[in-house]
Design an enzyme around this catalytic site. Sequence first.
Site, mmCIF file in Angstrom:
data_model
loop_
_atom_site.group_PDB
_atom_site.id
_atom_site.type_symbol
_atom_site.label_atom_id
_atom_site.label_comp_id
_atom_site.label_asym_id
_atom_site.label_seq_id
_atom_site.Cartn_x
_atom_site.Cartn_y
_atom_site.Cartn_z
ATOM 1 N N GLU A 264 40.888 40.615 34.116
ATOM 2 C CA GLU A 264 41.782 40.375 32.958
ATOM 3 C C GLU A 264 41.529 38.995 32.369
ATOM 4 O OE1 GLU A 264 45.281 41.569 35.078
ATOM 5 O OE2 GLU A 264 44.422 43.580 35.127
ATOM 6 N N SER B 97 43.037 50.008 41.817
ATOM 7 C CA SER B 97 43.927 51.134 42.117
ATOM 8 C C SER B 97 43.984 51.482 43.610
ATOM 9 C CB SER B 97 43.556 52.355 41.271
ATOM 10 O OG SER B 97 43.686 52.056 39.888
ATOM 11 N N GLY C 45 44.071 49.064 37.387
ATOM 12 C CA GLY C 45 45.291 49.441 36.678
ATOM 13 C C GLY C 45 45.209 50.801 36.006
ATOM 14 N N GLU D 120 35.602 44.445 41.920
ATOM 15 C CA GLU D 120 36.638 45.190 41.216
ATOM 16 C C GLU D 120 36.042 45.872 39.988
ATOM 17 O OE1 GLU D 120 40.825 43.710 42.072
ATOM 18 O OE2 GLU D 120 40.027 42.383 40.549
ATOM 19 N N HIS E 21 39.001 36.973 37.533
ATOM 20 C CA HIS E 21 39.609 38.312 37.532
ATOM 21 C C HIS E 21 39.260 38.999 36.218
ATOM 22 C CE1 HIS E 21 42.664 41.447 37.235
ATOM 23 N NE2 HIS E 21 42.672 41.415 38.556
ATOM 24 N N ASN F 181 47.955 40.866 43.955
ATOM 25 C CA ASN F 181 47.934 40.139 42.678
ATOM 26 C C ASN F 181 49.045 40.694 41.791
ATOM 27 O OD1 ASN F 181 47.331 38.941 40.220
ATOM 28 N ND2 ASN F 181 45.605 40.317 39.799
ATOM 29 N N LYS G 111 49.965 39.707 38.849
ATOM 30 C CA LYS G 111 49.734 39.577 37.395
ATOM 31 C C LYS G 111 50.972 38.959 36.748
ATOM 32 C CE LYS G 111 46.919 43.651 37.899
ATOM 33 N NZ LYS G 111 45.902 44.442 37.272
HETATM 34 C C1 PEP Z 1 43.945 43.787 40.348
HETATM 35 O O1 PEP Z 1 44.839 43.318 39.652
HETATM 36 O O2 PEP Z 1 43.085 43.053 40.822
HETATM 37 C C2 PEP Z 1 43.944 45.242 40.618
HETATM 38 C C3 PEP Z 1 42.994 45.727 41.357
HETATM 39 O O3 PEP Z 1 44.953 45.988 40.045
HETATM 40 P P1 PEP Z 1 45.340 47.522 40.437
HETATM 41 O O4 PEP Z 1 45.435 47.588 41.927
HETATM 42 O O5 PEP Z 1 46.666 47.739 39.757
HETATM 43 O O6 PEP Z 1 44.254 48.397 39.912
#
Ligand code: PEP
Length: 255
Positions: free
Chosen positions: A101, A217, A177, A171, A99, A10, A12
């Site tokens: 965000e 992450s 992030g 998640e 998601h 992803n 973003k």
């Molecule tokens: C995501 O955007 O779904 C995500 C898990 O980001 P990151 O891997 O940067 O934590």
Amino acid sequence: MGRRPLIAGNWKMHMTPTETEAFCSAFASSVAGAQAGSNTEILLIPPFPSLDRARGALAGSDVKLGAQDVHPEPSGAFTGAVSGSMLSDVGCAYVLVGHSERRHVFGDDDAMVNRKLHAALGAGLLPILCVGEVLDDRKAGSTDDVISTQLDRGLADIGPEALEQITIAYEPVWAIGTGETATPEQAQETIAVIRSWVAEHFGDALASSVRILYGGSVKPANARELLAQPDIDGALVGGASLNAETFAQIVAAAD
Ligand code: PEP
């Protein structure tokens, strides 16, 4: 029946169309050889303006394309929004729904997530439904309840045939992030709760076939251990998917 691993990147709000084209051309040729004989599905999820260039650069490779969001309505006066049929037409197979965000920055609640899920399915897209608790929920010991509520509401009016089209991504919001990853045990434990929820609502056969990813992450250094957990069927990767080499290492960890 074995569940096919999925590694999804992803991006973003990163990667212009020009950057996307360069990444995808290099990535498609680097994974093409490495992927021979591999069962892992690979998915890139660029921003909307980069989708068409990604499609061109990925043509002929097995790397799939997805979008980061979809509007719940099929068309209309919704300035700035993108419909499911537009995403299908530009070559998307998948779309993220809910998601963290979108939930926490843009205010998508579970009812909106459910509408988007139905819209995605209606357009022939494969939704990736994201669920996850915030840190206060985890500290309060309410992770399982929060996730179950997100599933109850997000998957409202979804039948068994529709569920077969859906991938779920766990998640934890506190791990996205932040550089802080759920331990493999924490991720496995909550993903097992999600699988039990599916068993309770849809039966054991669908519970054992539904694909459930971990996201938060994920990096080359922790991917192998996370992906080795029995209920983790792949990864939704943010930051580490922006670099072709690190993303390819995470893909390799799935094999
Ligand atoms: C995501 O955007 O779904 C995500 C898990 O980001 P990151 O891997 O940067 O934590």
